[in-house]
Design a protein around this motif. Structure first.
Motif, short mmCIF file in Angstrom:
data_model
loop_
_atom_site.label_atom_id
_atom_site.label_comp_id
_atom_site.label_asym_id
_atom_site.label_seq_id
_atom_site.Cartn_x
_atom_site.Cartn_y
_atom_site.Cartn_z
N GLN A 1 26.96 67.12 -26.76
CA GLN A 1 25.53 67.02 -26.75
C GLN A 1 24.95 67.93 -27.84
N VAL A 2 23.73 67.60 -28.24
CA VAL A 2 23.06 68.38 -29.28
C VAL A 2 22.69 69.75 -28.73
N GLN A 3 23.03 70.77 -29.52
CA GLN A 3 22.63 72.14 -29.18
C GLN A 3 22.05 72.80 -30.41
N LEU A 4 20.92 73.46 -30.23
CA LEU A 4 20.29 74.25 -31.28
C LEU A 4 19.99 75.62 -30.68
N VAL A 5 20.58 76.64 -31.26
CA VAL A 5 20.44 77.99 -30.70
C VAL A 5 19.83 78.90 -31.76
N GLU A 6 18.58 79.31 -31.49
CA GLU A 6 17.87 80.19 -32.42
C GLU A 6 18.18 81.65 -32.13
N SER A 7 18.10 82.45 -33.17
CA SER A 7 18.24 83.90 -33.02
C SER A 7 17.50 84.58 -34.16
N GLY A 8 17.27 85.88 -34.01
CA GLY A 8 16.67 86.65 -35.09
C GLY A 8 15.23 87.03 -34.88
N GLY A 9 14.62 86.56 -33.81
CA GLY A 9 13.23 86.94 -33.56
C GLY A 9 13.12 88.39 -33.12
N GLY A 10 11.89 88.86 -33.02
CA GLY A 10 11.67 90.22 -32.58
C GLY A 10 10.29 90.72 -32.94
N LEU A 11 10.14 92.04 -32.84
CA LEU A 11 8.89 92.71 -33.15
C LEU A 11 8.99 93.35 -34.53
N VAL A 12 7.99 93.10 -35.36
CA VAL A 12 7.99 93.65 -36.72
C VAL A 12 6.57 94.02 -37.08
N GLN A 13 6.43 95.03 -37.94
CA GLN A 13 5.10 95.44 -38.38
C GLN A 13 4.59 94.51 -39.47
N PRO A 14 3.28 94.43 -39.60
CA PRO A 14 2.72 93.62 -40.71
C PRO A 14 3.32 94.06 -42.04
N GLY A 15 3.65 93.06 -42.86
CA GLY A 15 4.29 93.33 -44.14
C GLY A 15 5.80 93.34 -44.07
N GLY A 16 6.35 93.31 -42.88
CA GLY A 16 7.79 93.35 -42.70
C GLY A 16 8.45 91.98 -42.86
N SER A 17 9.75 91.97 -42.62
CA SER A 17 10.54 90.76 -42.80
C SER A 17 11.43 90.51 -41.59
N LEU A 18 11.72 89.25 -41.36
CA LEU A 18 12.70 88.82 -40.37
C LEU A 18 13.42 87.60 -40.91
N ARG A 19 14.65 87.41 -40.45
CA ARG A 19 15.37 86.17 -40.77
C ARG A 19 15.78 85.51 -39.47
N LEU A 20 15.31 84.29 -39.29
CA LEU A 20 15.70 83.49 -38.13
C LEU A 20 16.89 82.62 -38.50
N SER A 21 17.75 82.42 -37.52
CA SER A 21 18.90 81.53 -37.68
C SER A 21 18.88 80.49 -36.57
N CYS A 22 19.40 79.33 -36.87
CA CYS A 22 19.54 78.26 -35.88
C CYS A 22 20.93 77.66 -36.05
N ALA A 23 21.78 77.90 -35.07
CA ALA A 23 23.13 77.35 -35.08
C ALA A 23 23.13 76.02 -34.36
N ALA A 24 23.63 75.00 -35.04
CA ALA A 24 23.57 73.63 -34.52
C ALA A 24 24.94 73.08 -34.20
N SER A 25 24.99 72.19 -33.23
CA SER A 25 26.23 71.51 -32.90
C SER A 25 25.92 70.20 -32.19
N GLY A 26 26.91 69.30 -32.18
CA GLY A 26 26.78 68.06 -31.44
C GLY A 26 26.20 66.89 -32.21
N PHE A 27 26.01 67.04 -33.50
CA PHE A 27 25.50 65.94 -34.32
C PHE A 27 25.90 66.18 -35.78
N ALA A 28 25.62 65.18 -36.61
CA ALA A 28 25.97 65.26 -38.04
C ALA A 28 24.95 66.12 -38.77
N PHE A 29 25.16 67.42 -38.72
CA PHE A 29 24.18 68.37 -39.24
C PHE A 29 23.81 68.07 -40.69
#
Length: 115
Positions: A1-29
């Motif tokens: 089955q299709v699975q999409l798992v996000e990670s990388g969120g959080g609390l950051v101050q204005p002007g800061g940076s974050l990187r989100l990731s999404c690991a996928a499985s179960g389909f032709a990515f």
């Protein structure tokens, strides 16, 4: 089955940076259009960015020049690099996989931009 798992969120101050990731499985990515959407309280879910199988990207006007979407087909993962974050970027961010005829969603990851 299709699975999409996000990670990388959080609390950051204005002007800061974050990187989100999404690991996928179960389909032709590699064939799918992969996107990041967000939904803030009291607002509709909106497109942030998407990347097509060939690498073409689209961005919402509000994030152009600050966010970068990318994909690694070898790892079945899509990323969202978010720089110069603003308070108004606060939302739950969702990964989306669009491969006709199916559109699938991850569970979401919270991004909070606050001082």
């Amino acid at each position: 089955q299709v699975q999409l798992v996000e990670s990388g969120g959080g609390l950051v101050q204005p002007g800061g940076s974050l990187r989100l990731s999404c690991a996928a499985s179960g389909f032709a990515f590699g064939l799918a259009v992969m996107g990041w959407y967000r939904q803030a309280p009291g607002h509709e879910r909106e497109l942030v960015a998407r990347v097509y199988s060939g690498g073409t990207t689209n961005y919402a006007d509000s994030v152009k020049g600050r966010f970068t979407i990318s994909r690694d087909n070898a790892k079945n993962t899509v990323y969202l690099q978010m720089n110069s974050l603003k308070v108004e970027d606060t939302a739950v961010y969702y990964c989306n996989a669009n491969l006709f005829p199916r559109s699938s969603w991850g569970q979401g990851t919270q991004v909070t931009v606050s001082s």
